[in-house]
Design a protein around this motif. Structure first.
Motif, short mmCIF file in Angstrom:
data_model
loop_
_atom_site.label_atom_id
_atom_site.label_comp_id
_atom_site.label_asym_id
_atom_site.label_seq_id
_atom_site.Cartn_x
_atom_site.Cartn_y
_atom_site.Cartn_z
N HIS A 282 1.76 12.30 -4.52
CA HIS A 282 1.99 11.45 -5.69
C HIS A 282 0.77 10.55 -5.95
O HIS A 282 0.34 10.38 -7.10
CB HIS A 282 3.23 10.59 -5.47
N GLU A 283 0.23 9.99 -4.86
CA GLU A 283 -0.94 9.12 -5.00
C GLU A 283 -2.14 9.91 -5.51
O GLU A 283 -2.91 9.42 -6.35
CB GLU A 283 -1.27 8.47 -3.65
N GLU A 284 -2.32 11.14 -5.00
CA GLU A 284 -3.42 11.97 -5.45
C GLU A 284 -3.26 12.34 -6.92
O GLU A 284 -4.23 12.35 -7.69
CB GLU A 284 -3.51 13.25 -4.60
N LYS B 27 4.41 11.37 -0.69
CA LYS B 27 3.77 10.13 -1.12
C LYS B 27 2.28 10.34 -1.36
O LYS B 27 1.71 9.85 -2.35
CB LYS B 27 3.99 9.05 -0.05
N ARG B 28 1.65 11.09 -0.45
CA ARG B 28 0.22 11.37 -0.58
C ARG B 28 -0.06 12.21 -1.83
O ARG B 28 -1.02 11.95 -2.56
CB ARG B 28 -0.28 12.10 0.67
N TRP C 254 -1.56 10.60 -9.16
CA TRP C 254 -1.77 9.36 -9.92
C TRP C 254 -3.26 9.05 -10.07
O TRP C 254 -3.72 8.68 -11.16
CB TRP C 254 -1.06 8.22 -9.20
N GLU C 255 -4.00 9.25 -8.97
CA GLU C 255 -5.44 9.01 -9.01
C GLU C 255 -6.14 10.03 -9.90
O GLU C 255 -7.11 9.71 -10.59
CB GLU C 255 -6.01 9.09 -7.58
#
Length: 246
Positions: free
Chosen positions: A194-196, A191-192, A198-199
């Protein structure tokens, strides 16, 4: 106290001088053939022995089977088993545990004897006449001590098996919890990431959106609109459907 110690040493030296190699080897064999869960057997002591008895007996037997004095190939193993037996019996918690099992064995043997006496009328009458005296004599007999030793083995074995099963269950539960924790860590990690990710593509997405909006505005400014269709009513700007005549 010093004189007593000297006397003890003298007695031990005299004792060891009389003990031959055969006796030493036999003692090693005896220790290694003992029931592993009963330290009283290793020290060849009765269940009512005191801690002082334990220390004296350990000193006596350990000198017999010490690897430096005994040539038996398993002398080191016997010496270690003897040391462990003394350690257990000098530990209050371990000693109390073993004596609790001994008491349970005694109670079980007493119940068994009572059932046997009920079947034998003559023995029952004699038991009632002698009251507790007869039972005390029986408990001190060699027959009872042998039965007690075997019963203690049985109970200690059962308790050890229960302990090991519980340890296995605890180990399995700890393994399951560890596996769940690792899976949760992996989920959080993905999840982390993916968020990184995406950012990290945020600027590209914003730039792409701005370019799209600019392109849309330019198209509106430069577009050519089709001419309005003329209708029968020149004052109306909307397209009128043709009307069928006649």
């Amino acid at each position: 106290m010093g004189d007593v110690k000297v006397d003890d040493d003298a007695i031990l030296k005299s004792f060891l001088a009389e003990v031959g190699e055969v006796e030493r080897d036999n003692e090693v064999v005896r220790i290694l053939s003992c029931f592993k869960l009963n330290p009283f057997e290793h020290l060849n002591l009765s269940f009512d022995s005191s801690t002082d008895d334990v220390k004296r007996q350990y000193r006596k037997i350990s000198l017999m089977v010490h690897p430096d004095k005994c040539k038996h190939p398993q002398a080191q193993e016997a010496f270690g088993a003897l040391a462990k037996a003394q350690q257990l019996l000098l530990n209050d918690q371990e000693r109390d545990y073993i004596l609790t099992q001994v008491q349970a064995a005694k109670e079980e043997l007493k119940m068994k004897r009572k059932k046997q006496l009920k079947k034998n009328t003559a023995s029952k009458i004699k038991s009632l006449v002698d009251e507790g005296k007869h039972e005390q004599i029986y408990e001190q007999s060699e027959e009872f001590q042998k039965e007690l030793k075997l019963k203690v083995r049985e109970i200690l074995t059962d308790q050890e098996w229960r302990r090991r099963k519980m340890a296995m269950r605890i180990s399995e539960e700890e393994g399951r919890l560890k596996k769940d924790e690792e899976e949760q860590k992996e989920i959080r990690k993905k999840k982390r990431e993916h968020e990184e990710q995406w950012e990290g593509t945020r600027e590209n997405r914003v730039s792409s959106w701005r370019d799209f909006m600019k392109a849309g505005k330019k198209a509106k400014k430069g577009e050519t609109r089709p001419p309005k269709l003329k209708t029968e009513d020149p004052n109306k700007s909307y397209v009128q459907r043709p009307v069928k005549k006649g």
